[in-house]
Design an enzyme around this catalytic site. Structure first.
Site, PDB file in Angstrom:
ATOM      1  N   THR A  15      36.307  37.630  33.095  1.00 32.06           N
ATOM      2  CA  THR A  15      36.562  38.846  33.830  1.00 32.06           C
ATOM      3  C   THR A  15      35.755  39.955  33.057  1.00 32.06           C
ATOM      4  OG1 THR A  15      38.024  40.719  34.186  1.00 32.06           O
ATOM      5  CG2 THR A  15      38.508  39.658  31.984  1.00 32.06           C
ATOM      6  N   HIS A  16      35.242  40.980  33.697  1.00 32.77           N
ATOM      7  CA  HIS A  16      34.530  42.177  33.062  1.00 32.77           C
ATOM      8  C   HIS A  16      35.286  43.463  33.113  1.00 32.77           C
ATOM      9  CE1 HIS A  16      31.269  39.262  33.992  1.00 32.77           C
ATOM     10  NE2 HIS A  16      30.483  39.798  33.276  1.00 32.77           N
ATOM     11  N   ASP A  75      41.856  37.104  40.014  1.00 34.73           N
ATOM     12  CA  ASP A  75      41.439  38.054  40.944  1.00 34.73           C
ATOM     13  C   ASP A  75      42.674  38.752  41.496  1.00 34.73           C
ATOM     14  OD1 ASP A  75      39.181  39.078  42.514  1.00 34.73           O
ATOM     15  OD2 ASP A  75      40.469  38.654  44.212  1.00 34.73           O
ATOM     16  N   SER A  76      42.885  40.125  41.594  1.00 33.37           N
ATOM     17  CA  SER A  76      44.133  40.725  41.836  1.00 33.37           C
ATOM     18  C   SER A  76      43.829  41.804  42.615  1.00 33.37           C
ATOM     19  CB  SER A  76      44.493  40.846  40.550  1.00 33.37           C
ATOM     20  OG  SER A  76      43.450  41.575  39.652  1.00 33.37           O
ATOM     21  N   TYR A 160      45.370  51.030  39.180  1.00 30.90           N
ATOM     22  CA  TYR A 160      46.276  51.706  40.018  1.00 30.90           C
ATOM     23  C   TYR A 160      47.779  51.536  39.610  1.00 30.90           C
ATOM     24  CZ  TYR A 160      42.953  50.864  43.996  1.00 30.90           C
ATOM     25  OH  TYR A 160      42.067  50.726  44.966  1.00 30.90           O
ATOM     26  N   ARG A 187      50.588  39.313  37.046  1.00 28.93           N
ATOM     27  CA  ARG A 187      49.485  38.350  36.040  1.00 28.93           C
ATOM     28  C   ARG A 187      50.591  37.465  35.583  1.00 28.93           C
ATOM     29  NH1 ARG A 187      46.981  42.437  35.283  1.00 28.93           N
ATOM     30  NH2 ARG A 187      45.249  41.781  37.001  1.00 28.93           N
TER      31      ARG A 187
END
Ligand code: ITT
Length: 199
Positions: A15-16, A75-76, A160, A187
């Site tokens: 992830t970035h 991915d979320s 968010y 998660r």
């Protein structure tokens, strides 16, 4: 099948997103030796799939291929019932190139207003994928329901979180102690499924 992960295994977290990386590290804590995609200078693949699971797999596979290590990708996103599930897989893209989530949250509010929506139900989804460099992969998804609340509140979390109030609570994720969020989040729910599949 050899789809097992030993405790202590070296794992690339593909992830970035710094907020995600922090939460994944907290959730995976002490289990693996984590290396980040950033540390390895891995490129960020284009997210061309149409589902959270598809994009998580795409990111995990790209990182496993590029690094030669087992890779974990997340991915979320946030889905809003009255917006037919938007922004969904486009959650990061709604923040624009500057990754401005103030702007993204304002866009959610504006779309709800345009639609004259009264139902503020929403949910966070998280797909977690693990890919091995030689091809096999596993993907799972977790979902956490809640309600949107405006204006945004709280400085904790990321994305968010300031507009999302998880079901059964009266504070937003932006106001919640991160330890508490990490124990109940989409998660964490996805990771529980991954654990059941892999350990
Ligand atoms: P990587 O692909 O590098 O992991 P990204 O930010 O582009 O980073 P996604 O495509 O999965 O990742 O976008 C998910 C977006 O959804 C993310 O940028 C957040 O804004 C939002 N999101 C996901 N999980 C969240 C959480 O726990 N709290 C708040 N917002 C979240």
């Amino acid at each position: 099948m050899g789809l097992k992960l030993e405790t202590g295994a070296r794992l690339v977290v593909a992830t970035h997103n710094a907020g995600k990386a922090r939460e994944l590290a907290a959730i995976l804590e002490n289990r693996f030796t984590l290396v980040t995609a950033g540390e390895l200078g891995l490129p960020e693949p284009e997210e061309t799939e149409t589902t959270f699971e598809g994009n998580a797999l795409l990111k995990a596979r790209a990182a496993a291929r590029a690094s030669g290590l087992v890779a974990l990708a997340d991915d979320s996103g946030l889905s809003v019932a009255a917006l037919d599930g938007a922004p969904g897989i486009y959650s990061a893209r709604w923040a624009g190139p500057g990754k401005d989530f103030g702007e993204a949250m304002a866009k959610v509010a504006a779309r709800l207003e345009e639609a004259g929506a009264e139902d503020l139900s929403a949910w966070f989804s998280c797909a977690l994928a693990v890919a091995w460099p030689d091809g096999p992969a596993v993907v799972v998804e977790g979902r956490l329901d809640g309600t949107l609340r405006f204006p945004p509140s709280g400085e904790r979390g990321f994305g968010y979180d300031p507009i999302f109030v998880p079901a059964g609570f009266d504070i937003s994720f932006g106001e919640m102690d991160p330890v508490k969020k990490d124990a109940m989040s989409h998660r964490a729910l996805a990771f529980a499924k991954l654990k059941a599949a892999l350990f």
